[in-house]
Design an enzyme around this catalytic site. Sequence first.
Site, PDB file in Angstrom:
ATOM      1  N   SER A 171       2.674   2.963   6.997  1.00  0.00           N
ATOM      2  CA  SER A 171       1.496   2.103   7.037  1.00  0.00           C
ATOM      3  C   SER A 171       0.204   2.879   6.841  1.00  0.00           C
ATOM      4  O   SER A 171      -0.861   2.271   6.636  1.00  0.00           O
ATOM      5  CB  SER A 171       1.432   1.365   8.373  1.00  0.00           C
ATOM      6  N   HIS A 182       5.245  -1.344   2.156  1.00  0.00           N
ATOM      7  CA  HIS A 182       4.787  -1.512   3.537  1.00  0.00           C
ATOM      8  C   HIS A 182       4.993  -2.955   3.951  1.00  0.00           C
ATOM      9  O   HIS A 182       4.214  -3.852   3.608  1.00  0.00           O
ATOM     10  CB  HIS A 182       3.314  -1.103   3.649  1.00  0.00           C
ATOM     11  N   GLU A 198       2.955  -4.649   1.123  1.00  0.00           N
ATOM     12  CA  GLU A 198       1.929  -3.856   0.464  1.00  0.00           C
ATOM     13  C   GLU A 198       2.598  -2.822  -0.437  1.00  0.00           C
ATOM     14  O   GLU A 198       3.395  -2.001   0.027  1.00  0.00           O
ATOM     15  CB  GLU A 198       1.079  -3.170   1.540  1.00  0.00           C
ATOM     16  N   ASN A 251      -4.168  -1.507   7.053  1.00  0.00           N
ATOM     17  CA  ASN A 251      -4.563  -0.749   8.240  1.00  0.00           C
ATOM     18  C   ASN A 251      -5.953  -0.153   8.124  1.00  0.00           C
ATOM     19  O   ASN A 251      -6.603   0.110   9.152  1.00  0.00           O
ATOM     20  CB  ASN A 251      -3.527   0.340   8.534  1.00  0.00           C
TER      21      ASN A 251
END
Length: 285
Positions: free
Chosen positions: A122, A143, A155, A193
């Site tokens: 992440s 991700h 992702e 993130n």
Amino acid sequence: MHLEAVDTVGVVGAGTMGNGIAQVAATAGYDVVMRDVSEELVAAGFDDIQASFETLIARETVTEQEAEAARARITGTTEMDDLAGADLVVEAVTEDMEIKQSVFEELDAVCGPDAVLASNTSTLSITTIASATDRPGQVLGLHFMNPVPVMKGVELVVGEKTSDETVTLGREFAHDIGKETWAADDKPGFVVNRVLMPWINEGIRAYDEGVADKADIDRGLTLGTNVPMGPLELADHIGLDVVLDASETLHEELGDRYKPAYLLKRKVAAGDLGKKSGRGFYDYD
């Protein structure tokens, strides 16, 4: 490699993310080999898959027959060599660069020359992870969001040497297992993130500084921004240790705007990791 050539998916790590990835891939019809370092961890992964299927059956999202067929497609192992026949492998181990590079070095030696290797990281650099292999063009980030069987997003993270063909395969695979994707360059935190960690940490600081009680902070954010849960509740569901690790990585790479909240560090030091430990900002049965 094209998606039509992918029959077997390998998953390294049978924890929350790994078993979720194994579950959705098997549900979509892929044969899955799920590997972890001990029989106990593999068994725990299968227990989580069973519990997840029971929830989905109760919600009438899948049938009992579909769940049984998917479970039968998953093989558990503690041997990395058992991933030799995998066409696509997704690594889902702890967020530690040395550990991830070690896994990718092993996978590079074990898997066939056409196999694509993906990381569920992440925050960590796909380019750096891929440097442990002799196939950086066949390495990308996939991700997944937690919980994997429920969350629709994946992702796609493109490393410095990730080929266009590898990105296409990753996107097509994600779509084939019922997910939607967006692409991110290989920069710290990617999209999710990079934005999410400061949001969570600011929510924690607001609580710690007495702006509002925790319930009202979460209620304010859910009602005020139309998100499904507020920062404190979300942190508990992610795992406070995971949030701290991600925040520390981003702080190191991007500076003080990503500095972890003091209360977050204190909670982790106390062993209050959120839902998985039974207590975080809230208490759980």
